[in-house]
Write a protein that holds these residues in place. Structure first.
Motif, mmCIF file in Angstrom:
data_model
loop_
_atom_site.group_PDB
_atom_site.id
_atom_site.type_symbol
_atom_site.label_atom_id
_atom_site.label_comp_id
_atom_site.label_asym_id
_atom_site.label_seq_id
_atom_site.Cartn_x
_atom_site.Cartn_y
_atom_site.Cartn_z
ATOM 1 N N GLY A 166 -4.870 8.265 2.094
ATOM 2 C CA GLY A 166 -5.461 6.938 1.970
ATOM 3 C C GLY A 166 -4.527 5.959 1.282
ATOM 4 N N ALA A 167 -4.949 4.705 1.289
ATOM 5 C CA ALA A 167 -4.148 3.665 0.633
ATOM 6 C C ALA A 167 -4.169 3.877 -0.878
ATOM 7 N N PRO A 168 -3.078 3.541 -1.561
ATOM 8 C CA PRO A 168 -3.053 3.701 -3.019
ATOM 9 C C PRO A 168 -4.068 2.785 -3.694
ATOM 10 N N ASP A 169 -4.515 3.184 -4.880
ATOM 11 C CA ASP A 169 -5.466 2.364 -5.622
ATOM 12 C C ASP A 169 -4.844 1.017 -5.983
#
Length: 273
Positions: A166-169
């Protein structure tokens, strides 16, 4: 001049007595359109395969006729209603989920069905019930305006987990995070109690969670960096439900509300992450 008149008259009489033949051209049907016409209707195929999978994987040695009666509904006339079962054991189906429909031949297809089964082994104090998922592939065909199961279903392998990156925070706005944590906590308490309208921004519509849920803790809250009158953050929440704790993550959007020369942040929207 008389010759021209005679030729025109002859042509008119000929058209009446011997009209030209009309050549009719059959409309062309491309391969894709024909294939779609020959496909088994997907919704009907899934419905029949799902119902049949429930009957097929449900059996009881104490009442074998019950299974045969259920299977008969979706099989062609004269088919073997035992369909491979030896008449022993006990198994129940709790749930069926129809999946992919693979068109195999004109008016024939295979349907993949996920089935949740509970099997009981042993007897008395040694009786043990185990639940698990099975994948069943069911062959179907369209005949006489309805879909039938035309062959032996087969257990196949279950799909395995896949990797996901997933995309980084996003980066957090520490100041806004700190100043709105109490606002979000108050909203979550009210949301569980069904009084969320008292803590949401004007115009926001958020449905209540339902009874039997209370807030245990807001484990983490971080507003994403940004600007404007609407800001989004990530909240990690622990609910108390059915004598257990359940941790979940939400995306919560805040709206800046101004009144009497003062402004404050209130909850505008709540969604899954």
């Amino acid at each position: 001049m008389w010759l021209v008149i005679a030729l025109l008259a002859f042509a008119g009489i000929r058209a009446i007595l011997w009209p030209p033949q009309q050549h009719h051209t059959e409309p062309k049907t491309d391969a894709h359109t024909q294939a779609q016409h020959d496909d088994v209707p997907e919704a009907a195929a899934q419905q029949v395969a799902s119902r049949f999978a429930r009957s097929y994987l449900t059996w009881s040695k104490d009442d074998p006729q019950a299974r045969e009666k259920e299977l008969k509904r979706d099989l062609p006339k004269g088919s073997d209603t035992k369909t491979g079962w030896n008449g022993e054991g006990t198994q129940l189906v709790a749930q069926t989920i129809p999946g992919e429909v693979s068109q195999t031949r004109p008016h024939q297809a295979r349907v993949l069905v996920d089935v949740r089964v509970s099997a009981t082994t042993g007897a008395g104090k040694k009786a043990r019930t185990v639940s698990s998922w099975r994948a069943l592939e069911v062959p179907v065909a369209e005949s006489g305006g309805r879909v039938l199961v035309t062959g032996q279903p087969a257990l196949v392998g279950l799909e395995q987990p896949a990797h996901w990156n997933g995309a980084p925070d996003p980066e957090a706005d520490t100041d806004l995070t700190a100043s709105t944590r109490e606002t979000v906590t108050d909203f979550l308490k009210a949301w569980a109690a069904g009084t969320q309208d008292q803590t949401t921004a004007p115009g926001a519509t958020i449905a209540p969670l339902g009874s039997g849920i209370t807030l245990h803790a807001l484990d983490n809250w971080a507003v994403h960096t940004g600007s404007g009158s609407h800001r989004t953050g990530t909240a990690t929440v622990r609910w108390e439900i059915a004598d257990a704790q359940l941790q979940q993550t939400y995306r919560i959007t805040l709206a800046q509300v101004s009144a009497n020369n003062a402004s404050r942040w209130q909850v505008w929207q709540v969604t899954s992450q």
